[in-house]
Design a protein around this motif. Structure first.
Motif, PDB file in Angstrom:
ATOM      1  N   TRP A 227       0.848  -1.069   0.122  1.00 28.58           N
ATOM      2  CA  TRP A 227      -0.370  -0.509   0.356  1.00 28.58           C
ATOM      3  C   TRP A 227       0.372   1.433   0.158  1.00 28.58           C
ATOM      4  O   TRP A 227       0.264   2.524  -0.895  1.00 28.58           O
ATOM      5  CB  TRP A 227      -0.872  -0.364   0.837  1.00 28.58           C
ATOM      6  CG  TRP A 227      -2.132  -0.825   1.386  1.00 28.58           C
ATOM      7  CD1 TRP A 227      -2.059  -2.324   1.683  1.00 28.58           C
ATOM      8  CD2 TRP A 227      -3.082  -1.435   0.489  1.00 28.58           C
ATOM      9  NE1 TRP A 227      -3.593  -2.851   2.129  1.00 28.58           N
ATOM     10  CE2 TRP A 227      -3.258  -2.623   1.060  1.00 28.58           C
ATOM     11  CE3 TRP A 227      -3.050  -0.537  -1.242  1.00 28.58           C
ATOM     12  CZ2 TRP A 227      -5.234  -3.103  -0.264  1.00 28.58           C
ATOM     13  CZ3 TRP A 227      -4.687  -0.732  -1.414  1.00 28.58           C
ATOM     14  CH2 TRP A 227      -5.346  -1.750  -0.994  1.00 28.58           C
TER      15      TRP A 227
ATOM     16  N   LEU B  24      -7.014   3.922  -1.455  1.00 29.12           N
ATOM     17  CA  LEU B  24      -8.425   3.133  -1.833  1.00 29.12           C
ATOM     18  C   LEU B  24      -8.541   2.661  -3.062  1.00 29.12           C
ATOM     19  O   LEU B  24      -8.250   3.047  -3.979  1.00 29.12           O
ATOM     20  CB  LEU B  24     -10.003   4.640  -1.698  1.00 29.12           C
ATOM     21  CG  LEU B  24      -9.881   5.363  -0.502  1.00 29.12           C
ATOM     22  CD1 LEU B  24     -11.520   6.172  -1.098  1.00 29.12           C
ATOM     23  CD2 LEU B  24      -9.570   4.765   0.670  1.00 29.12           C
TER      24      LEU B  24
ATOM     25  N   ARG C 267     -14.405   4.460   0.743  1.00 27.93           N
ATOM     26  CA  ARG C 267     -14.492   4.199  -0.520  1.00 27.93           C
ATOM     27  C   ARG C 267     -16.716   4.186  -0.573  1.00 27.93           C
ATOM     28  O   ARG C 267     -17.211   4.840  -1.402  1.00 27.93           O
ATOM     29  CB  ARG C 267     -15.220   2.410  -0.201  1.00 27.93           C
ATOM     30  CG  ARG C 267     -13.114   2.588  -0.491  1.00 27.93           C
ATOM     31  CD  ARG C 267     -12.783   0.416   0.232  1.00 27.93           C
ATOM     32  NE  ARG C 267     -13.644  -0.074  -1.003  1.00 27.93           N
ATOM     33  CZ  ARG C 267     -14.714  -1.429  -0.266  1.00 27.93           C
ATOM     34  NH1 ARG C 267     -14.858  -1.006   1.118  1.00 27.93           N
ATOM     35  NH2 ARG C 267     -15.084  -1.701  -1.188  1.00 27.93           N
TER      36      ARG C 267
ATOM     37  N   THR D  66      -8.577   1.657  10.578  1.00 28.30           N
ATOM     38  CA  THR D  66      -8.126   2.151   9.553  1.00 28.30           C
ATOM     39  C   THR D  66      -9.034   1.378   8.446  1.00 28.30           C
ATOM     40  O   THR D  66      -9.811   1.927   7.908  1.00 28.30           O
ATOM     41  CB  THR D  66      -6.795   1.223   9.114  1.00 28.30           C
ATOM     42  OG1 THR D  66      -5.719   1.980  10.064  1.00 28.30           O
ATOM     43  CG2 THR D  66      -6.697   1.796   7.719  1.00 28.30           C
TER      44      THR D  66
ATOM     45  N   GLY E  79      -7.501  -0.934   0.828  1.00 33.27           N
ATOM     46  CA  GLY E  79      -6.726  -0.054   1.145  1.00 33.27           C
ATOM     47  C   GLY E  79      -6.477   0.617   2.368  1.00 33.27           C
ATOM     48  O   GLY E  79      -6.604  -0.351   3.273  1.00 33.27           O
ATOM     49  N   THR E  80      -5.420   1.925   2.911  1.00 35.22           N
ATOM     50  CA  THR E  80      -4.487   2.392   3.917  1.00 35.22           C
ATOM     51  C   THR E  80      -5.326   3.852   4.290  1.00 35.22           C
ATOM     52  O   THR E  80      -5.054   3.901   3.448  1.00 35.22           O
ATOM     53  CB  THR E  80      -2.916   1.680   4.062  1.00 35.22           C
ATOM     54  OG1 THR E  80      -2.942   2.049   5.445  1.00 35.22           O
ATOM     55  CG2 THR E  80      -2.795   2.289   3.291  1.00 35.22           C
ATOM     56  N   VAL E  81      -4.793   4.277   4.944  1.00 32.40           N
ATOM     57  CA  VAL E  81      -4.031   5.721   5.717  1.00 32.40           C
ATOM     58  C   VAL E  81      -3.345   5.464   6.372  1.00 32.40           C
ATOM     59  O   VAL E  81      -2.976   4.639   7.557  1.00 32.40           O
ATOM     60  CB  VAL E  81      -5.386   6.464   6.754  1.00 32.40           C
ATOM     61  CG1 VAL E  81      -5.144   7.693   6.947  1.00 32.40           C
ATOM     62  CG2 VAL E  81      -6.686   6.369   5.183  1.00 32.40           C
TER      63      VAL E  81
ATOM     64  N   THR F 150      -8.551  -6.680   2.404  1.00 30.73           N
ATOM     65  CA  THR F 150      -8.948  -5.223   2.411  1.00 30.73           C
ATOM     66  C   THR F 150      -8.750  -4.186   1.752  1.00 30.73           C
ATOM     67  O   THR F 150      -8.600  -4.719   0.432  1.00 30.73           O
ATOM     68  CB  THR F 150      -7.981  -4.610   3.456  1.00 30.73           C
ATOM     69  OG1 THR F 150      -6.635  -5.009   2.598  1.00 30.73           O
ATOM     70  CG2 THR F 150      -7.253  -5.527   4.395  1.00 30.73           C
TER      71      THR F 150
ATOM     72  N   VAL G  21     -11.332   3.838   5.885  1.00 33.32           N
ATOM     73  CA  VAL G  21     -11.685   3.273   4.483  1.00 33.32           C
ATOM     74  C   VAL G  21     -13.147   2.721   4.133  1.00 33.32           C
ATOM     75  O   VAL G  21     -12.939   3.742   3.266  1.00 33.32           O
ATOM     76  CB  VAL G  21     -10.542   2.098   4.333  1.00 33.32           C
ATOM     77  CG1 VAL G  21     -10.291   1.752   3.382  1.00 33.32           C
ATOM     78  CG2 VAL G  21      -9.102   2.527   4.478  1.00 33.32           C
ATOM     79  N   ASP G  22     -13.361   2.609   4.166  1.00 29.28           N
ATOM     80  CA  ASP G  22     -14.935   1.565   4.326  1.00 29.28           C
ATOM     81  C   ASP G  22     -15.792   2.985   4.067  1.00 29.28           C
ATOM     82  O   ASP G  22     -16.751   3.048   3.240  1.00 29.28           O
ATOM     83  CB  ASP G  22     -15.330   0.999   5.150  1.00 29.28           C
ATOM     84  CG  ASP G  22     -15.249  -0.652   4.903  1.00 29.28           C
ATOM     85  OD1 ASP G  22     -14.188  -0.738   3.844  1.00 29.28           O
ATOM     86  OD2 ASP G  22     -14.893  -1.590   5.580  1.00 29.28           O
TER      87      ASP G  22
ATOM     88  N   VAL H 147      -4.171   8.558   1.676  1.00 28.24           N
ATOM     89  CA  VAL H 147      -5.152   7.446   1.366  1.00 28.24           C
ATOM     90  C   VAL H 147      -5.415   6.623   0.486  1.00 28.24           C
ATOM     91  O   VAL H 147      -4.929   7.515  -1.258  1.00 28.24           O
ATOM     92  CB  VAL H 147      -6.520   8.342   1.946  1.00 28.24           C
ATOM     93  CG1 VAL H 147      -7.535   7.526   1.685  1.00 28.24           C
ATOM     94  CG2 VAL H 147      -6.397   9.139   3.372  1.00 28.24           C
TER      95      VAL H 147
END
Length: 837
Positions: A477, A530, A574, A566, A549-551, A547, A570-571, A528
């Motif tokens: 990521w 996504l 999205r 996280t 994505g990530t931040v 998963t 992310v959700d 971020v």
């Protein structure tokens, strides 16, 4: 009038007896810095240009200077007698060791003329017998000097010596004036139908003869095709490929370098003894069915192909098997051999094929090198080099590289035309998702497409490796790290360290006419990533755990210790992107955003408690008591007025300091209270939007994101040509900062080329109290001497690396290629720069 033409990059030996006029000739025709004379070198080592005993040391110095100049690519002239074969041999070998051509200019004057000239020079104490001996050496040399390794020998006599002019030949490999755009085409190997399909896919219009055969092509956009060699052998129609490429080259719409298969075919057509193998038998059979005039034209065409070309001001090199930097623009047998065959180890593999040294892994040159020769399943970038041989004749595909966009275009082979001696399997190539510590260790130079190379020191790499290996998010990521940001030049306004006026003027001087001022949120920088679906995450990022994505922070660390937080953030993001319709509008299954995560305390809670809050608490506890004690002392008549005034100011500063950092803190529970303020769409599938789109484009699309997790970034656009527009933005910044805001970031409204700061942060007076301490306003005279140069340089380098990582990501390059630029940003962060800036 005689004319002598010499290569622009070459070594020229002046040959003649003492008194033949070599030094006068050199002064007339060459720059003083280009001429290295034996007399001058004797003076260097003996303080006497005529000290013959110093000759051995003088020539050691001469050879060193000449070698250094040739290594650096400088035209050089040697002014010495050079009448003896041994003296010439050493200089010819020196030139060849640097892959430089050598010319000789012989000044053949009568012996009596040379003797008379020397007699007029009192510093020349030797007798006429020396001239006689040199003259005999010269006469013996003239009959065989052409065999000494010179490209040309120019002999001047009589009036021709004074009437000669010198002109310079550009090297055949030097086509630096051609800037493109180019379409580079990989090894064709007789696959004429696939070549036609590829050219049509690239937008080329084919020209055909009365028999319907392609005999040329042109592109409506004026593009130039560049073929990397190996047009012939193995495939079904080598004459058809030659006919098309020859027509394009003759029309000026294409260039072609020689491949090893062309060279071997020419030798066979000339009746030389060669091994008829590796598909050569097919070319000979196919050409036998062509008219004699075509065979002769094809042989002349292939025999005239050169080893490599330098293009686009030297930023681009094409050679069949590649070319290391030391050979660019050079001419010698070993340069041509490298360009045709690459660098081999002398060993053979289990298939009987030569083992090639992976020169591209060590390449650190400025020029992009495009080549073929060694078939691979997929083209990949290795240190600013790319191999385009994707094994079309073996059933793979025919690949082209579009320059300067770096777009790769491929068409599949119609069938397997020739069985490869070595399997063309994916396992022959590096796993694109595999990271190798060798990619980031030691001192490295990262090439960026915005121009130049960025040096990463070994000690900085070691520090970054520690962070990456122990603290970073899943590296799959970790595709971007934001650059540091420089403040403006120090303000001279009373009470201010930073002010918008300096930021506006800096951009105006750089030629920027419009900027955008974006609110600097009271948070922490966040990146971020996504994806729309888990399938998209697997397809581009290789993530298979479900998963999406990530931040992460600006140093690549997870923002939250709890993965569930996280995933929740992310959700939520999205969903907001889906509701805004951005997936469809941008035609992407993934995106990368630049943002601020609020509040600051969500990430920096321990820093606030342990550093800022402790200072604030101590000051609020001690200073009021100190003020009270001093007031009591003043009441008793003690002279403490100055100290009391300063202590009162410090007490007020402490209160303002506490208020400043307190504004950045509010309670959060899970994601409750957490806000994300996105301000730029960095990249989507196929596009690095950070470098392409104006900020208005980014802000307009991000403004459509509607979620409790998202807060918008307030902003104003400023015309730098208008004092009213500047004043309005300054007033906006003043109201923002005086009401507790951190400040703003000033950026060019549109992408601009050159070394222009991507953004300048202008922080408010009270926020700077957090950075420089409660009493910083008491020391503005000292702080105004802060040095910004290193910070500004760092910001520019990190920004260029960030754009490079995004371009590689959007272009579909493998993870390790993206990581090269990402890792470099983190490495630069360990450079010694004042962290308060």
């Amino acid at each position: 009038m005689a004319e002598i033409s010499v290569p622009k990059l070459s070594l020229v030996l002046l040959v003649g007896v003492s008194g033949s006029g070599k030094s006068t000739f050199a002064r007339r025709h060459f720059k003083p810095t280009q001429v290295i004379s034996s007399d001058f070198c004797r003076g260097l080592v003996a303080d006497d240009e005529n000290d013959q005993e110093a000759t051995p040391d003088a020539f050691d110095v001469l050879h060193y200077i000449v070698g250094t100049r040739l290594r650096r690519g400088l035209f050089t002239v040697v002014d010495a007698t050079n009448v003896q074969w041994e003296a010439r041999r050493k200089l010819v070998e020196l030139a060849k060791s640097h892959d430089v051509l050598v010319d000789a200019i012989v000044l053949d004057v009568p012996e009596e003329v040379a003797v008379a000239r020397n007699a007029l020079r009192p510093d020349r104490a030797f007798g006429a017998h020396v001239i006689t001996r040199q003259r005999k050496d010269l006469r013996r040399s003239l009959s065989k000097i052409s065999r000494d390794g010179f490209r040309r020998v120019h002999v001047l006599r009589g009036e021709a010596i004074d009437d000669t002019t010198i002109t310079y030949e550009k090297a055949w490999t030097d086509r630096r004036e051609l800037t493109g755009p180019f379409d580079f085409v990989g090894d064709v190997h007789g696959c004429r139908a696939e070549l036609e399909t590829l050219l049509i896919e690239l937008g080329w219009k084919l020209h055909r003869d009365d028999a319907g055969r392609p005999v040329g092509a042109e592109h409506p956009e004026g593009r130039t095709a560049v073929f990397v060699g190996d047009l012939v052998d193995r495939g079904p129609d080598s004459p058809g490929v030659l006919r098309l490429v020859m027509g394009m080259v003759a029309a000026g719409t294409a260039l072609c370098v020689s491949g090893n298969h062309e060279q071997k075919l020419v030798r066979a057509l000339n009746g030389r003894k060669v091994t008829i193998a590796h598909g050569l038998e097919r070319s000979l059979e196919q050409l036998a069915g062509e008219p004699e005039e075509f065979r002769d034209a094809a042989k002349a065409f292939m025999d005239g192909l050169i080893s490599h070309y330098q293009l686009d001001g030297g930023a681009l090199v094409v050679a069949h098997a590649g070319l290391k930097e030391a050979y660019h623009g050079r001419a010698s047998g070993r340069v041509r051999s490298f360009a045709l065959y690459g660098d081999t180890t002398g060993e053979t593999d289990e298939y009987g094929l030569p083992v090639r040294y992976p020169w591209a892994k060590d390449y650190r040159g400025r020029a992009m090198v495009v080549y073929g020769h060694t078939p691979i399943p997929e083209p990949e970038w290795v240190n600013n080099t790319i191999c385009l041989d994707t094994g079309c004749v073996f059933g793979g595909k025919l690949t082209a590289l579009r320059y300067p966009t770096r777009e790769l275009v491929s068409v599949p082979a119609e069938r397997v035309w020739y069985e490869p001696a070595r399997p063309l399997a994916p396992d022959a190539q590096r796993d694109p998702g595999l990271l190798d510590i060798g990619d980031v260790q030691g001192t490295r130079y990262v090439e960026v497409r915005t121009g130049g190379k960025i040096k990463i020191r070994e000690e900085n790499s070691a520090a970054a490796l520690e962070i990456m290996s122990r603290f970073a998010v899943d590296p799959r990521w970790l595709v971007y790290l934001p650059p540091t940001m420089a403040p403006p030049e120090t303000s001279s306004l009373d009470g201010y360290l930073e002010h918008p006026a300096e930021a506006f003027e800096e951009f105006h001087r750089a030629g920027v006419t419009e900027v955008v001022c974006e609110e600097k949120h009271m948070g922490s920088r966040a990146v971020v990533v996504l994806t729309r679906t888990p399938e998209a995450a697997e397809a581009r990022f290789g993530v298979t755990d479900g998963t999406c994505g990530t931040v992460h922070t600006r140093t690549g660390r997870p923002f939250f210790d709890d993965p569930a937080l996280t995933a929740g953030l992310v959700d939520g993001l999205r969903a907001a992107v889906s509701e805004a319709g951005l997936w469809e509008e941008l035609g992407t299954g993934w995106m990368v955003l630049d943002a601020e995560l609020l509040p600051w305390s969500a990430k920096a809670g321990s820093l606030i408690r342990e550093q800022y809050a402790s200072v604030g608490a101590a000051a609020r506890a001690a200073l009021p008591d100190a003020v009270a004690a001093l007031e009591a002392a003043a009441g008793r008549g003690l002279d403490v007025g100055d100290l009391l005034g300063r202590t009162r100011r410090r007490s007020g500063n402490a209160a303002r300091f506490r208020d400043a950092y307190a504004r950045y803190c509010w309670p959060v529970s899970g994601l409750s209270g957490v806000r994300l303020a996105p301000f730029q769409i960095l990249a989507v599938e196929g596009r690095a939007t950070a470098g392409d789109e104006p900020h208005s484009w980014h802000l307009a699309r991000l403004a459509r994101l509607n979620s409790d997790l998202i807060t918008q970034t307030r902003h104003v656009f400023v015309s730098l040509e208008s004092e009213e527009s500047r004043a309005a933005a300054t007033e906006w910044w003043t109201s923002l900062t005086e009401s507790g805001g951190e400040g703003m970031v000033v950026k060019p409204a549109h992408p601009v080329p050159g070394r222009v700061q991507p953004g300048v942060k202008v922080r408010g007076r009270e926020y700077l109290r957090i950075i420089y301490g409660p009493d910083y306003t008491e020391s503005l005279d000292v702080l105004r001497r802060r040095f910004l140069g290193r910070k500004r340089s760092l910001a520019l380098r990190e920004h260029a690396l960030g754009l490079e990582s995004l371009a590689r990501l959007a272009g579909g390059e493998p993870l390790w290629r993206v990581h090269e630029a990402v890792f470099a940003v983190l490495a630069l962060e360990s450079e010694p720069v004042d962290p308060r800036l």
